[in-house]
Motif scaffolding. Structure first.
Motif, PDB file in Angstrom:
ATOM      1  N   ALA A  24       0.826  -1.205   0.000  1.00  0.00           N
ATOM      2  CA  ALA A  24       0.000   0.000   0.000  1.00  0.00           C
ATOM      3  C   ALA A  24       0.861   1.255   0.000  1.00  0.00           C
ATOM      4  O   ALA A  24       0.599   2.213  -0.746  1.00  0.00           O
ATOM      5  CB  ALA A  24      -0.935  -0.016   1.207  1.00  0.00           C
ATOM      6  N   ARG A  25       1.906   1.264   0.817  1.00  0.00           N
ATOM      7  CA  ARG A  25       2.812   2.421   0.870  1.00  0.00           C
ATOM      8  C   ARG A  25       3.508   2.638  -0.479  1.00  0.00           C
ATOM      9  O   ARG A  25       3.667   3.772  -0.947  1.00  0.00           O
ATOM     10  CB  ARG A  25       3.851   2.220   1.965  1.00  0.00           C
ATOM     11  CG  ARG A  25       3.348   2.434   3.374  1.00  0.00           C
ATOM     12  CD  ARG A  25       3.133   3.894   3.642  1.00  0.00           C
ATOM     13  NE  ARG A  25       2.899   4.179   5.048  1.00  0.00           N
ATOM     14  CZ  ARG A  25       2.454   5.347   5.478  1.00  0.00           C
ATOM     15  NH1 ARG A  25       2.195   6.332   4.629  1.00  0.00           N
ATOM     16  NH2 ARG A  25       2.247   5.555   6.762  1.00  0.00           N
ATOM     17  N   HIS A  26       3.907   1.551  -1.095  1.00  0.00           N
ATOM     18  CA  HIS A  26       4.606   1.654  -2.377  1.00  0.00           C
ATOM     19  C   HIS A  26       3.670   2.212  -3.445  1.00  0.00           C
ATOM     20  O   HIS A  26       4.077   3.062  -4.253  1.00  0.00           O
ATOM     21  CB  HIS A  26       5.113   0.273  -2.784  1.00  0.00           C
ATOM     22  CG  HIS A  26       6.049   0.272  -3.946  1.00  0.00           C
ATOM     23  ND1 HIS A  26       6.931   1.298  -4.210  1.00  0.00           N
ATOM     24  CD2 HIS A  26       6.254  -0.637  -4.943  1.00  0.00           C
ATOM     25  CE1 HIS A  26       7.632   1.025  -5.282  1.00  0.00           C
ATOM     26  NE2 HIS A  26       7.226  -0.143  -5.764  1.00  0.00           N
ATOM     27  N   PHE A  27       2.431   1.771  -3.442  1.00  0.00           N
ATOM     28  CA  PHE A  27       1.473   2.272  -4.424  1.00  0.00           C
ATOM     29  C   PHE A  27       1.229   3.766  -4.248  1.00  0.00           C
ATOM     30  O   PHE A  27       1.126   4.507  -5.230  1.00  0.00           O
ATOM     31  CB  PHE A  27       0.157   1.501  -4.296  1.00  0.00           C
ATOM     32  CG  PHE A  27       0.161   0.137  -4.941  1.00  0.00           C
ATOM     33  CD1 PHE A  27       1.344  -0.486  -5.298  1.00  0.00           C
ATOM     34  CD2 PHE A  27      -1.032  -0.533  -5.176  1.00  0.00           C
ATOM     35  CE1 PHE A  27       1.346  -1.751  -5.886  1.00  0.00           C
ATOM     36  CE2 PHE A  27      -1.046  -1.788  -5.773  1.00  0.00           C
ATOM     37  CZ  PHE A  27       0.146  -2.397  -6.135  1.00  0.00           C
ATOM     38  N   VAL A  28       1.134   4.227  -3.005  1.00  0.00           N
ATOM     39  CA  VAL A  28       0.976   5.666  -2.763  1.00  0.00           C
ATOM     40  C   VAL A  28       2.211   6.413  -3.272  1.00  0.00           C
ATOM     41  O   VAL A  28       2.099   7.466  -3.909  1.00  0.00           O
ATOM     42  CB  VAL A  28       0.762   5.954  -1.264  1.00  0.00           C
ATOM     43  CG1 VAL A  28       0.823   7.455  -0.984  1.00  0.00           C
ATOM     44  CG2 VAL A  28      -0.574   5.389  -0.790  1.00  0.00           C
ATOM     45  N   ALA A  29       3.386   5.857  -3.018  1.00  0.00           N
ATOM     46  CA  ALA A  29       4.634   6.525  -3.400  1.00  0.00           C
ATOM     47  C   ALA A  29       4.757   6.704  -4.908  1.00  0.00           C
ATOM     48  O   ALA A  29       5.403   7.660  -5.370  1.00  0.00           O
ATOM     49  CB  ALA A  29       5.832   5.736  -2.870  1.00  0.00           C
TER      50      ALA A  29
END
Length: 269
Positions: A24-29
């Protein structure tokens, strides 16, 4: 083709910690709008804080996705926040030991429900929404949506005390193949990521209790290390993006070669 998912909306379940959180964090980034979903509301709040408030690219949803109404509410909350959903990552997983000689029906059923049924049910709901969006937008070509299911190498190995984990993960991988064929006419791709020797939340907990297991896991992995959750996130990004536009029904294995030689008894998680 590109790895970009910028501007797209993703739901990532099991995203309060570990691999789900990393995805999830990677997708936001990389520019996506992301709904972080997990049963653990307190941990979601601790991880996201004020980030999930306001008009930013991420929101959070807490609830037990084994309940149909909760899954429907998750989809509704995502639509309310971002008006659409383009990607679903089913990273919600549970782990428990089971004794095949003394079956605990409740534990076994819980693992099948959490590791497989939640993903199948939410995939069906989200796929219907993706189809509706494509019709609404007049989208006659190109990818309509992508679904990524997260499983573990236990799906392919016979560890007796992991009977429930193995069966539920194997069922998820078969569901990945079946849904891929069913959704293909609607231009929705379904793939999976199966991991081992990755520092998931459950492996972190296991290593805290059994520090000697670290060497056992490394010795059982040809590449000679334990992978970071971010490496699973990279694989999920590839499968969610147009870069994998002709890939469906596949489960990509991230195990450092471990499945080629795996000895019984070494922790998988």
């Amino acid at each position: 083709m590109t790895l970009s998912i910028a501007g797209k909306t993703a739901i990532v379940t099991g995203s309060a910690r570990g691999i789900g959180l990393a995805i999830a964090r990677h997708f936001v980034a990389v520019g996506a709008n992301v709904m972080f979903a997990d049963v653990d509301e307190a941990r979601l709040e601790a991880e996201l804080g004020d980030e999930a408030e306001g008009e930013g690219p991420l929101r959070s949803f807490a609830g037990d996705l084994s309940q149909k109404l909760t899954a429907a509410n998750l989809l509704s909350a995502t639509i309310d926040a971002f008006d659409r959903v383009d990607i679903l990552v089913n990273a919600n997983r549970d782990f428990a030991l089971t004794d095949p000689l003394n079956p605990d029906d409740a534990t076994f059923e819980m693992l099948v429900r959490q590791n497989m049924m939640c993903a199948v049910r939410l995939s069906q709901m989200v796929a219907r929404r993706m189809i509706t969006q494509a019709e609404r937008d007049g989208q006659e070509s190109g990818q309509v949506g992508a679904i990524v299911n997260v499983s573990t190498l236990a799906s392919r190995l016979a560890h007796p005390d992991l009977l429930g984990v193995s069966v539920s993960n194997a069922a998820l991988e078969q569901a990945t193949r079946s849904l891929a064929v069913a959704f293909a006419p609607h231009r929705i791709r379904v793939n999976g990521v199966a991991f081992a020797s990755v520092l998931s939340a459950s492996l972190q907990e296991a290593l805290r209790e059994h520090a000697d297991w670290r060497d056992r896991v490394i010795d059982a992995t040809p590449l000679g290390r334990i992978a970071a959750p971010s490496e699973v996130a990279d694989a999920a990004l590839y499968l969610a993006s147009d870069a994998s536009g002709f890939v469906t029904g596949q489960t990509l294995t991230l195990d450092g070669g471990r499945g080629l030689i795996d000895p019984a008894g070494v922790p998988i998680h």
